[in-house]
Design a protein around this motif. Structure first.
Motif, PDB file in Angstrom:
ATOM      1  N   TRP A  72      24.735  96.906  59.520  1.00  0.00           N
ATOM      2  CA  TRP A  72      23.958  97.602  59.693  1.00  0.00           C
ATOM      3  C   TRP A  72      23.069  98.535  60.558  1.00  0.00           C
ATOM      4  O   TRP A  72      24.645  99.711  60.501  1.00  0.00           O
ATOM      5  CB  TRP A  72      23.593  96.964  62.017  1.00  0.00           C
ATOM      6  CG  TRP A  72      23.628  95.386  61.200  1.00  0.00           C
ATOM      7  CD1 TRP A  72      24.608  94.227  61.444  1.00  0.00           C
ATOM      8  CD2 TRP A  72      22.193  94.106  60.697  1.00  0.00           C
ATOM      9  NE1 TRP A  72      24.019  92.784  60.886  1.00  0.00           N
ATOM     10  CE2 TRP A  72      22.311  92.943  61.217  1.00  0.00           C
ATOM     11  CE3 TRP A  72      20.785  94.894  61.156  1.00  0.00           C
ATOM     12  CZ2 TRP A  72      21.798  91.414  60.727  1.00  0.00           C
ATOM     13  CZ3 TRP A  72      19.852  93.661  60.858  1.00  0.00           C
ATOM     14  CH2 TRP A  72      20.545  92.417  60.506  1.00  0.00           C
ATOM     15  N   ASP A  73      22.384  99.606  60.130  1.00  0.00           N
ATOM     16  CA  ASP A  73      21.562 100.156  60.360  1.00  0.00           C
ATOM     17  C   ASP A  73      21.810 100.393  62.223  1.00  0.00           C
ATOM     18  O   ASP A  73      20.009 100.114  62.434  1.00  0.00           O
ATOM     19  CB  ASP A  73      21.240 101.360  59.297  1.00  0.00           C
ATOM     20  CG  ASP A  73      20.842 102.602  59.724  1.00  0.00           C
ATOM     21  OD1 ASP A  73      20.964 102.982  61.112  1.00  0.00           O
ATOM     22  OD2 ASP A  73      19.785 102.562  59.289  1.00  0.00           O
ATOM     23  N   LEU A  74      22.076 101.310  62.767  1.00  0.00           N
ATOM     24  CA  LEU A  74      22.196 100.776  63.900  1.00  0.00           C
ATOM     25  C   LEU A  74      20.754 101.337  64.885  1.00  0.00           C
ATOM     26  O   LEU A  74      20.068 101.137  65.863  1.00  0.00           O
ATOM     27  CB  LEU A  74      22.930 101.256  65.250  1.00  0.00           C
ATOM     28  CG  LEU A  74      24.022 100.250  65.131  1.00  0.00           C
ATOM     29  CD1 LEU A  74      25.356 100.802  66.068  1.00  0.00           C
ATOM     30  CD2 LEU A  74      24.636  99.080  64.895  1.00  0.00           C
ATOM     31  N   ALA A  75      20.988 102.969  64.164  1.00  0.00           N
ATOM     32  CA  ALA A  75      19.720 103.656  64.638  1.00  0.00           C
ATOM     33  C   ALA A  75      17.775 102.962  63.652  1.00  0.00           C
ATOM     34  O   ALA A  75      17.184 103.079  64.212  1.00  0.00           O
ATOM     35  CB  ALA A  75      19.699 104.950  63.927  1.00  0.00           C
ATOM     36  N   PRO A  99      34.749 106.392  58.566  1.00  0.00           N
ATOM     37  CA  PRO A  99      34.407 106.902  60.046  1.00  0.00           C
ATOM     38  C   PRO A  99      32.802 107.258  60.046  1.00  0.00           C
ATOM     39  O   PRO A  99      32.220 107.591  60.561  1.00  0.00           O
ATOM     40  CB  PRO A  99      35.460 108.009  60.181  1.00  0.00           C
ATOM     41  CG  PRO A  99      36.527 107.219  59.097  1.00  0.00           C
ATOM     42  CD  PRO A  99      36.325 106.304  58.091  1.00  0.00           C
ATOM     43  N   ASP A 100      32.669 108.283  58.015  1.00  0.00           N
ATOM     44  CA  ASP A 100      31.113 108.324  57.829  1.00  0.00           C
ATOM     45  C   ASP A 100      30.526 107.463  57.345  1.00  0.00           C
ATOM     46  O   ASP A 100      29.460 107.557  57.906  1.00  0.00           O
ATOM     47  CB  ASP A 100      31.570 109.177  56.557  1.00  0.00           C
ATOM     48  CG  ASP A 100      32.638 108.440  55.476  1.00  0.00           C
ATOM     49  OD1 ASP A 100      32.298 107.499  55.338  1.00  0.00           O
ATOM     50  OD2 ASP A 100      32.128 109.000  54.973  1.00  0.00           O
ATOM     51  N   GLY A 101      31.058 105.960  57.970  1.00  0.00           N
ATOM     52  CA  GLY A 101      30.008 104.813  57.710  1.00  0.00           C
ATOM     53  C   GLY A 101      29.190 104.337  56.357  1.00  0.00           C
ATOM     54  O   GLY A 101      28.381 104.133  56.020  1.00  0.00           O
ATOM     55  N   ALA A 137      27.994 109.357  69.930  1.00  0.00           N
ATOM     56  CA  ALA A 137      27.577 110.186  69.040  1.00  0.00           C
ATOM     57  C   ALA A 137      28.082 111.654  68.538  1.00  0.00           C
ATOM     58  O   ALA A 137      29.379 112.092  69.667  1.00  0.00           O
ATOM     59  CB  ALA A 137      25.966 111.086  69.552  1.00  0.00           C
ATOM     60  N   PRO A 138      28.546 111.354  67.892  1.00  0.00           N
ATOM     61  CA  PRO A 138      29.340 113.331  67.289  1.00  0.00           C
ATOM     62  C   PRO A 138      29.377 114.314  68.523  1.00  0.00           C
ATOM     63  O   PRO A 138      30.044 115.091  68.129  1.00  0.00           O
ATOM     64  CB  PRO A 138      28.711 113.677  65.983  1.00  0.00           C
ATOM     65  CG  PRO A 138      28.095 112.401  64.705  1.00  0.00           C
ATOM     66  CD  PRO A 138      27.614 111.690  66.094  1.00  0.00           C
ATOM     67  N   ASP A 139      28.178 114.498  68.513  1.00  0.00           N
ATOM     68  CA  ASP A 139      28.034 115.438  69.808  1.00  0.00           C
ATOM     69  C   ASP A 139      28.543 115.167  71.418  1.00  0.00           C
ATOM     70  O   ASP A 139      28.405 116.159  72.221  1.00  0.00           O
ATOM     71  CB  ASP A 139      27.194 116.537  69.961  1.00  0.00           C
ATOM     72  CG  ASP A 139      25.278 115.682  69.836  1.00  0.00           C
ATOM     73  OD1 ASP A 139      26.355 114.572  70.256  1.00  0.00           O
ATOM     74  OD2 ASP A 139      24.172 115.638  70.375  1.00  0.00           O
ATOM     75  N   ALA A 180      27.309 111.210  59.604  1.00  0.00           N
ATOM     76  CA  ALA A 180      26.379 111.729  59.117  1.00  0.00           C
ATOM     77  C   ALA A 180      25.238 110.506  58.835  1.00  0.00           C
ATOM     78  O   ALA A 180      24.063 111.575  58.983  1.00  0.00           O
ATOM     79  CB  ALA A 180      27.006 113.098  58.032  1.00  0.00           C
ATOM     80  N   ALA A 181      25.234 109.909  58.244  1.00  0.00           N
ATOM     81  CA  ALA A 181      24.674 108.603  58.366  1.00  0.00           C
ATOM     82  C   ALA A 181      23.864 107.953  58.977  1.00  0.00           C
ATOM     83  O   ALA A 181      23.047 107.397  58.972  1.00  0.00           O
ATOM     84  CB  ALA A 181      25.278 107.554  57.312  1.00  0.00           C
ATOM     85  N   GLY A 182      24.353 108.859  60.709  1.00  0.00           N
ATOM     86  CA  GLY A 182      24.428 107.718  62.085  1.00  0.00           C
ATOM     87  C   GLY A 182      24.677 106.510  61.705  1.00  0.00           C
ATOM     88  O   GLY A 182      25.982 106.622  60.944  1.00  0.00           O
TER      89      GLY A 182
END
Length: 351
Positions: A308-311, A332-334, A237-239, A292-294
């Motif tokens: 695929w949107d993994l979230a 990188p931002d998807g 995750a970004p954090d 930012a899009a997950g």
């Protein structure tokens, strides 16, 4: 959804075609792009003569011919196995070798601004275990700040990391007792302090679908149980607090969210089923991204790549009619899927 052409006709043609052969490249071995598609890197090869392989960087917003970066330091040429932008597109790291023409794999790091230059190059190991196949197949990962470059060396099955500034070795899995065994799927967190990778232990069984998180400072190693039969790819995750793993279980693609801070047995925070996969697609390796899009990932089944949107666990877009000579990658931002063939490069907007 919009599709954007990222190169002009003829941009990917070889500069020195052989007599009786077309100028078009025969295969795209790797492609990468920055967020916003301001820069695209693509590697091509000519199987009949690997010395004609080329590495190009394009700036679609600016137009003009591609920038061709030098790869080979020997007459036989080199083959690009993987490549990845960092520092917002101002740097490019390339994995070379892994072929009969270049037995010793290499890692080359280029800075593209203000003037393109190769900052450093490092040799990879020869196979320690003969049955593990060809040399130099390094799958790359770069920290979010661009300071650390890492990968799992397919020759020695060791996890390695370098400083992007000068190429100094930060992690040497082949030299540490016991060896840190990894295979292809690898990720680095934002500040480069932790590496995550698919676990591989030479000559002994590694946990099915097991992934490991290695802390550079002190070398602490934590093995996380995913419940997967195979780990295809992973991303922090970004954090840096959580880790998304994409893999397969019982013939189905799954996304597993892990929290390395939780006690053993409680690492799995969330699990989502994506889609059934045929046997030939079950053991692919991919590079998920988390912007930012997950978290998102691109999985290939036969001639179709689906993002695929993994979230959320749902598909975002599919691109079909891909050939064996085609490479693809998420930005990188998807937000875009880049698909490169020997004739063209297309950017597919994902929203």
């Amino acid at each position: 959804m919009a599709v954007r052409q990222l190169c002009a006709p003829g941009d990917l043609d070889l500069r020195r075609p052989l007599p009786g052969r077309p100028a078009a490249a025969q295969r795209v071995t790797a492609v990468a792009a920055t967020s916003g598609l301001s820069r695209v890197a693509v590697a091509t090869s000519a199987p009949w003569f690997p010395g004609l392989a080329e590495l190009m960087v394009l700036a679609p917003d600016e137009g003009g011919p591609p920038l061709r970066l030098p790869m080979a330091r020997r007459p036989r040429g080199a083959v690009v196995r993987d490549l990845l932008f960092s520092r917002g597109g101002r740097a490019l790291t390339v994995s070379l070798g892994g072929s009969e023409e270049q037995q010793l794999g290499q890692l080359a790091h280029f800075t593209l601004e203000p003037t393109p230059v190769e900052r450093w190059r490092r040799a990879l190991s020869r196979p320690v275990y003969a049955a593990f196949g060809e040399c130099g197949g390094l799958r790359l990962a770069v920290s979010g700040d661009g300071e650390v470059v890492a990968g799992c060396d397919q020759a020695s099955r060791s996890v390695l990391a370098w400083s992007a500034t000068d190429g100094s070795r930060l992690v040497d899995g082949a030299a540490e007792p016991p060896p840190v065994g990894g295979s292809e799927a690898v990720a680095v967190d934002t500040d480069g302090s932790r590496l995550a990778f698919r676990l591989c232990r030479p000559y002994e069984r590694a946990p099915d679908g097991g992934v490991a998180v290695l802390t550079q400072d002190g070398g602490a190693l934590r093995v996380l149980a995913t419940g997967l039969d195979w780990c295809a790819g992973l991303v922090f995750a970004p954090d840096g607090t959580r880790l998304m793993v994409v893999g397969t279980a019982d013939g189905t693609a799954e996304a597993v969210l892990l929290d390395p801070a939780l006690p053993p047995g409680a690492e799995v925070v969330e699990r989502r089923r994506l889609a059934a996969l045929p046997a030939e697609a079950a053991h692919q390796t991919l590079r998920p991204v988390w912007g930012a899009a997950g978290p998102r990932a691109a999985l290939r089944v036969d001639r179709t790549v689906t993002v695929w949107d993994l979230a959320g666990g749902g598909p975002l877009r599919s691109v079909s009619d891909l050939g064996r000579s085609t490479a693809w990658a998420l930005t990188p931002d998807g937000r875009a899927l880049v698909v490169a063939s020997p004739a063209e490069i297309r950017g597919h907007d994902l929203g």
